[in-house]
Design an enzyme around this catalytic site. Sequence first.
Site, PDB file in Angstrom:
ATOM      1  N   LYS A  14       6.351  32.771  45.521  1.00 29.49           N
ATOM      2  CA  LYS A  14       6.940  33.717  46.472  1.00 29.49           C
ATOM      3  C   LYS A  14       7.892  32.974  47.392  1.00 29.49           C
ATOM      4  CE  LYS A  14       3.064  33.572  49.736  1.00 29.49           C
ATOM      5  NZ  LYS A  14       3.290  33.350  51.161  1.00 29.49           N
ATOM      6  N   HIS A  35       1.339  19.073  42.198  1.00 27.94           N
ATOM      7  CA  HIS A  35       2.723  18.682  41.965  1.00 27.94           C
ATOM      8  C   HIS A  35       2.928  17.201  42.238  1.00 27.94           C
ATOM      9  CE1 HIS A  35       3.933  22.810  41.371  1.00 27.94           C
ATOM     10  NE2 HIS A  35       5.144  22.394  41.099  1.00 27.94           N
TER      11      HIS A  35
END
Lengths: 182, 281
Positions: free
Chosen positions: A102, A37
């Site tokens: 999650k 990222h």
Amino acid sequence: MVKKLKTPLSEAEIYTLKIGDRVLLSGVVYTARDQTHKRLVEALKKGKHLPFPLKGQVLFYAGPTPASAGKVVGSIGPTTASRLDSYTPLLLERGLKGMIGKGSRSPEVKEAIKENSAVYFLAVGGAGAYLAEYVKKAEVIAYEDLGPEAVYKLEVRDFPVIVAIDAFSSDLFQEGPLKYQR
Amino acid sequence: MRQIEADLIKKAVKNLCLEANFYLRKDVLEALKKASQSEESLLGKDILQIIIKNAELAAEKKLPLCQDTGSTSVFLEIGQEVNIVGQSLEEAVNEGVRQGYKQGFLRNSMVNDPLFRRQNTADNTPALVYSEVVPGDNLRIRVMPKGAGCDNVSRLKMLKPGDGVAGVKKFILETVKNANGRACPPLVVGVGIGGSFEMAPLLAKKSLFRKLGEPHPDQKVSRLEEELLNEINRLGIGPMGIGGTVTALGVAIEITASHIASLPVAADISCHSLRSAETKL
């Protein structure tokens, strides 16, 4: 109700999704974790090309275990999404439509999901052997030096996820627990 | 003195790494099966069934239960009459981890330094090694791989003695609430009470080795375990944090003496994939 979806995702499809829907995803998804990222966002900020297209795509926050001989992939499952929250709004602005991870997301990410008509899916954590059954192809396409954090292009078939934050800003991590608090 | 070859330790650690990552502990599997019966949320039930299926698949295919095969903690209880020969103990343990992670195609998740370069060491070493010397001529080795998702939400607090039982409960419940869905509930909560700033977390971690459902021998403590478990399950967080009646599978408390002015409390949060294995040489 179980819905079947193919990636890349269209906005029309995304609008049909509501929190708590079970979805079977098929098509290509890209893995991306922390370091990835960081690199993706740095590249975007410098106006550089990304190693894969973002438009309509789905990122899977995951780093698989290595595949043994004859296997497509080892175990694979979602990592905690909130660690990536600070990078996510920019990726959504640039066309990212779906994320699989999650745990809950920040208010900023929820806002960006709504503004950019996207969706956040939950996959069951700690079920990497089970989820690997739905991965049909896996190939490292970028940042190989990052080891488990490299970008894998995965082809999945009927990969099971649950809609956790929909394009209308509903959040299963907030609404779900309220029903069961005693 | 009884001599133990370092090579034996190496092999034992390697095998324990494989065993812990491929085969879910029986007590954990049993607790999950019970939870899947009692869970009231349908999505939650689904999730628990997937987790149970995952354990079956992992064992059958020799695949890691979770892709986060963790940092590897190794607890050694070294009999004082044992003499380890052939290699340094720590090197033998690390070599065992190295070989286990390679042979089992387990994920390497350690970086060489946490702050600056963060370069993957590519063999999951160094292991986190904790040794204590005990009477006897055995060597007990316990291995616990633990993922970062749940380790990152574990906490320590130095409470005031006056905070008492209520303070301990409040802290544990806050920690679980903060962990939310991030730590892959249903959780197992290891609690360490007493000791000092560094000892409480170690006790909390050790408590995770205890069989689920096996209460602490001291009734005051086991009652607190039970109360905490009930209160955690009333939070409604549920499997993977999307609501449900099973937020934790168990609470295990270890407790020890502390300073007159201290009440350290640590909560070591484990995900549902609580993995450990042990052997005695």
